[in-house]
Design an enzyme around this catalytic site. Structure first.
Site, PDB file in Angstrom:
ATOM      1  N   CYS A   1     -19.393  -4.859   3.797  1.00  0.00           N
ATOM      2  CA  CYS A   1     -20.839  -4.390   4.754  1.00  0.00           C
ATOM      3  C   CYS A   1     -20.645  -3.032   5.049  1.00  0.00           C
ATOM      4  O   CYS A   1     -19.720  -2.474   5.454  1.00  0.00           O
ATOM      5  CB  CYS A   1     -20.677  -5.399   5.964  1.00  0.00           C
ATOM      6  SG  CYS A   1     -21.996  -5.320   7.042  1.00  0.00           S
TER       7      CYS A   1
ATOM      8  N   ASN B   1      -6.831 -10.023  -6.298  1.00  0.00           N
ATOM      9  CA  ASN B   1      -6.840 -10.902  -5.164  1.00  0.00           C
ATOM     10  C   ASN B   1      -8.205 -11.418  -4.757  1.00  0.00           C
ATOM     11  O   ASN B   1      -8.188 -12.345  -4.090  1.00  0.00           O
ATOM     12  CB  ASN B   1      -6.362  -9.782  -3.829  1.00  0.00           C
ATOM     13  CG  ASN B   1      -7.407  -8.721  -3.963  1.00  0.00           C
ATOM     14  OD1 ASN B   1      -7.825  -7.851  -5.125  1.00  0.00           O
ATOM     15  ND2 ASN B   1      -8.109  -8.468  -2.838  1.00  0.00           N
TER      16      ASN B   1
ATOM     17  N   THR C   1       0.821  -1.257   0.041  1.00  0.00           N
ATOM     18  CA  THR C   1      -0.079  -0.033   0.203  1.00  0.00           C
ATOM     19  C   THR C   1       0.860   1.211   0.169  1.00  0.00           C
ATOM     20  O   THR C   1       0.840   2.233  -0.769  1.00  0.00           O
ATOM     21  CB  THR C   1      -0.939   0.162   1.237  1.00  0.00           C
ATOM     22  OG1 THR C   1      -1.721  -1.114   1.028  1.00  0.00           O
ATOM     23  CG2 THR C   1      -1.807   1.320   1.209  1.00  0.00           C
TER      24      THR C   1
ATOM     25  N   SER D   1       4.254  -7.617  -0.683  1.00  0.00           N
ATOM     26  CA  SER D   1       4.297  -7.596   0.810  1.00  0.00           C
ATOM     27  C   SER D   1       4.726  -8.677   1.259  1.00  0.00           C
ATOM     28  O   SER D   1       4.357  -9.844   0.724  1.00  0.00           O
ATOM     29  CB  SER D   1       2.986  -6.989   1.230  1.00  0.00           C
ATOM     30  OG  SER D   1       2.539  -5.970   0.933  1.00  0.00           O
TER      31      SER D   1
END
Length: 377
Positions: free
Chosen positions: A330, A153, A73, A201
Site C-alpha cells: 500500500c 516468504n 536482516t 531468525s
C-alpha cells in the site's frame, strides 16, 4: 467476532511455553555479563556457548562458524558489506522476488559501493532455472556472490539449495542462503552443500524476536560491521542478548525433536486447505507451486477472483477474526500487488492472500476460514 484464527505463522510465531520458561530463568537468575570473569559472567558465557553449539549442530556447522545477531536482516547486511570490503566481491546476483531486506540492501550497495547487480530471471511460480543460473554465474565470474531464499516468504517456493550450492562452487561464486522460512522446518546441511553464508531468525520458529543467526563458513574471513567490543569473536560488538540466544536454542531443540511430526501435520493441513478452497470457491488459483515437493509445507498463496467485495477481502477476514497477510503493498492509500507478485506476472485485478500454517493449525480452523470466504464470495 466469535473466534480468532491465526494463519500468519510465516510473519511471526508465538513463543512456546518451554522457550519462555528457559528465557525467564535466564532473565531472573543469570544476569551476568558474559564478558565478566567472575562466576556470574562465566555462567552467562556458558549459556551463550551452549546455545551456539545447539544452533551449529542443527545445520551441521562448527561452533566457530555460528554468530548471533538481532535477526536475518542484520545478518544479510553484515554478509553483503563484509564481502564487498573484505573478500573483494564486486558482483551480486539475486532475484527480484527476494525479501526486501535483501533487495534494499543490494540496491544501496550498488549506489554506495558501485557493485555490479544482476537479477536472475525467475519462472512464473517463483522457481529458478538451473541452466539460467549456471550461465549467469559463468558470465559473472569470480568475485561474485549469489543470494537467494531457501523458501520464498510470499509464494512458498522451495529451491533445491544443494544443486544451487554445487553450481556456485563449480563457478567459484559465494553462496548466501536466506533460511528465514526454512530453518527449523527442514533439515539443513551447510557442510555438504557449499553454503558460504546463511541467516535465520528465531521468531519464525516459536522463539523470541530480536535474535538471529549468521553462519559464516570458515573459508570466508570477514571483519566486524559493528565495532566496540570483542563479542561474537570480534564479528559483532555489543553485550550479548543471553536470554534471546537461550530462547533461540530451545526453540531449535524443539523443532529438531518434533520435525517429523510437525512436517506431517503441516502437509495434511496445507493439502486440506488447498482442497477445501478449490471445492468451495470458484475461479480460485494459487501463486507458486502447489506440489509439496517444490513448495513449503506452511505457506499457501491464494489468488481470489475479482468481484465487488474482493477489495475488502482482507478487511472482512480480519473482522471475522482471521489473521493472514495480504499480497499487496500500500502506497498513498492505493493497493498494488507486491514486488513478488508483479515479478511473476500475477493479475493485479485479482486479490492475493497468504495463509501460513503451523503444527497447531487445525482442520476446524480451516473449515472456519472456508466458511468465511464462501460468505464473501
Amino acid at each position: 467476532m466469535s473466534k480468532t484464527v491465526y494463519l500468519d505463522y510465516a510473519a511471526t510465531t508465538p513463543i512456546l511455553p518451554e522457550v519462555l520458561e528457559a528465557m525467564t530463568n535466564v532473565l531472573a537468575n543469570d544476569y551476568g555479563n558474559p564478558s565478566s570473569i567472575h562466576s556470574f559472567g562465566r555462567k552467562s558465557k556458558s549459556l551463550v556457548e551452549d546455545a551456539r553449539k545447539t544452533i551449529a549442530n542443527s545445520i551441521q556447522a562448527s561452533v566457530a562458524e555460528v554468530f548471533f545477531t538481532s535477526g536475518a536482516t542484520e545478518s544479510f547486511h553484515t554478509v553483503l558489506y563484509s564481502c564487498i570490503r573484505d573478500l573483494g566481491i564486486n558482483t551480486v546476483i539475486t532475484t527480484k522476488i527476494e525479501h526486501h531486506c535483501t533487495l534494499h540492501t543490494v540496491e544501496q550497495a550498488k549506489a554506495e559501493k558501485g557493485i555490479n547487480l544482476i537479477y536472475l530471471e525467475t519462472n512464473n511460480d517463483g522457481s529458478i532455472s538451473f541452466d539460467v543460473l549456471e550461465n549467469t554465474l559463468k558470465a559473472a565470474g569470480p568475485n561474485s556472490l549469489f543470494c537467494t531464499m531457501h523458501i520464498n516468504n510470499e509464494l512458498g517456493t522451495k529451491i533445491d539449495y544443494s544443486n544451487v550450492g554445487r553450481i556456485c562452487q563449480e563457478n567459484n561464486v559465494l553462496f548466501y542462503l536466506d533460511c528465514a522460512q526454512s530453518f527449523g522446518k527442514y533439515p539443513i546441511d551447510v557442510n555438504q552443500n557449499y553454503v558460504a553464508f546463511l541467516s535465520a531468525s528465531a521468531h519464525k520458529l516459536f522463539g523470541p524476536k530480536g535474535t538471529g543467526l549468521l553462519y559464516i563458513n570458515n573459508d570466508n574471513l570477514i571483519k566486524a560491521q559493528i565495532l566496540g567490543g570483542a563479542q561474537e569473536r570480534n564479528i559483532r560488538a555489543g553485550t550479548e542478548n543471553v536470554h534471546g540466544m537461550v530462547g533461540f536454542a530451545k526453540a531449535t531443540e524443539l523443532c529438531l525433536a518434533e520435525m517429523e511430526e510437525r512436517t506431517q501435520k503441516l502437509k495434511e493441513i496445507k493439502s486440506y486447505c488447498l482442497a477445501q478452497l478449490k471445492q468451495n470457491v470458484s475461479d480460485i488459483s494459487f501463486n507458486g507451486p502447489t506440489d509439496l515437493k517444490d513448495a513449503a509445507n506452511h505457506i499457501l498463496s491464494v489468488s481470489f477472483p475479482e468481484n465487488e467485495k474482493s477489495e475488502l477481502l482482507m478487511f472482512n477476514l480480519d473482522i471475522a477474526g482471521i489473521c493472514a497477510s495480504s499480497g499487496s503493498a500500500c502506497a498513498s492509500g492505493i493497493e498494488n500487488d507486491s514486488h513478488v507478485l508483479e515479478t511473476i506476472g500475477h493479475d493485479p485485478n485479482r486479490k492475493t492472500i497468504r495463509f501460513s500454517f503451523s503444527h497447531f493449525t487445525t482442520k476446524e480452523e480451516i473449515d472456519y476460514l472456508v466458511s468465511v470466504v464462501k460468505k464473501i464470495y
